[in-house]
Design an enzyme around this catalytic site. Structure first.
Site, PDB file in Angstrom:
ATOM      1  N   HIS A  36      49.172 -31.986  30.240  1.00  0.00           N
ATOM      2  CA  HIS A  36      50.438 -32.305  29.581  1.00  0.00           C
ATOM      3  C   HIS A  36      50.774 -31.163  28.634  1.00  0.00           C
ATOM      4  CE1 HIS A  36      47.437 -33.308  26.569  1.00  0.00           C
ATOM      5  NE2 HIS A  36      48.374 -32.960  25.704  1.00  0.00           N
ATOM      6  N   HIS A 120      51.675 -25.331  25.299  1.00  0.00           N
ATOM      7  CA  HIS A 120      50.585 -24.945  26.209  1.00  0.00           C
ATOM      8  C   HIS A 120      50.105 -26.177  26.956  1.00  0.00           C
ATOM      9  CE1 HIS A 120      48.707 -26.526  22.596  1.00  0.00           C
ATOM     10  NE2 HIS A 120      47.778 -26.995  23.428  1.00  0.00           N
TER      11      HIS A 120
END
Ligand code: 3AM
Length: 183
Positions: A36, A120
């Site tokens: 995620h 990220h």
């Protein structure tokens, strides 16, 4: 409840990312179902505050956009590398969504996030990773670029800490509006 706001990723992209995993003894690879992008970590909140958070996120208006993952890097703490991540190409639309989420959460009573947004996808936790193998991984995969994917919603996740990996549950998906028609 322990909550965070993030973007999930389509399965073909998760499978593509999972092909990168491996080759660093001591790394704890994140399972593909947990990939995620965190837009905002919230942490433990009481049920009534979770409701307020859902309320402000549901009222947020933002548009769909395309997202591209690429590049790899590490986060360090106290001189030690703690996590390995896949980068996200910055875009105005991603930054706009993140700042709208931040504003909404402050309206729900949360303290401002002080850390800079560094989007990220965490690939691995590194507690005991072999440094030379880690450096080789970063060098070998730094030119990785995934095909762009559409972002059509963002998600309020709950997180339960586990021994091996945390378990994330998508509690609510908030849909983004279609992009404005061109010209
Ligand atoms: O998105 P990533 O995987 O980098 O490490 C946790 C994970 O980050 C982070 O929030 C994401 C979803 O759990 N996280 C956990 N505890 C945190 C904290 N106290 C935290 N981020 C900031 N502060």
């Amino acid at each position: 409840m322990r909550l965070f706001v993030g973007l999930d990723l389509p399965w073909p992209l998760r499978e593509r990312i999972a092909l990168l995993a491996g080759g660093i003894p001591g790394a704890r690879w994140v399972p593909p179902e947990n990939y995620h992008i965190t837009l905002r970590f919230i942490g433990e909140v009481a049920a009534h505050q979770a409701e307020e958070i859902d309320h402000v996120l549901a009222a947020l208006r933002a548009r769909r956009f395309m997202l591209t993952l690429g590049g790899v890097g590490t986060f360090s703490r106290a001189g030690r590398e703690t996590s390995l991540w896949l980068g996200v190409e910055r875009s105005q639309q991603l930054d706009l969504l993140q700042s709208k989420v931040e504003t909404a959460l402050q309206r729900a009573g949360l303290e401002p996030e002080r850390r800079r947004f560094a989007p990220h996808v965490t690939l691995a936790r590194l507690d005991n990773a072999a440094p030379a193998k880690l450096a080789a991984f970063v060098q070998a995969n730094n030119l990785f670029r995934a095909d762009p994917v559409p972002v059509e919603h963002f998600t309020l996740f709950s997180s339960r800490l586990g021994k091996e990996a945390s378990a994330y549950t998508a509690e609510v998906e908030y849909h983004l509006a279609a992009p404005a028609a061109a010209g």
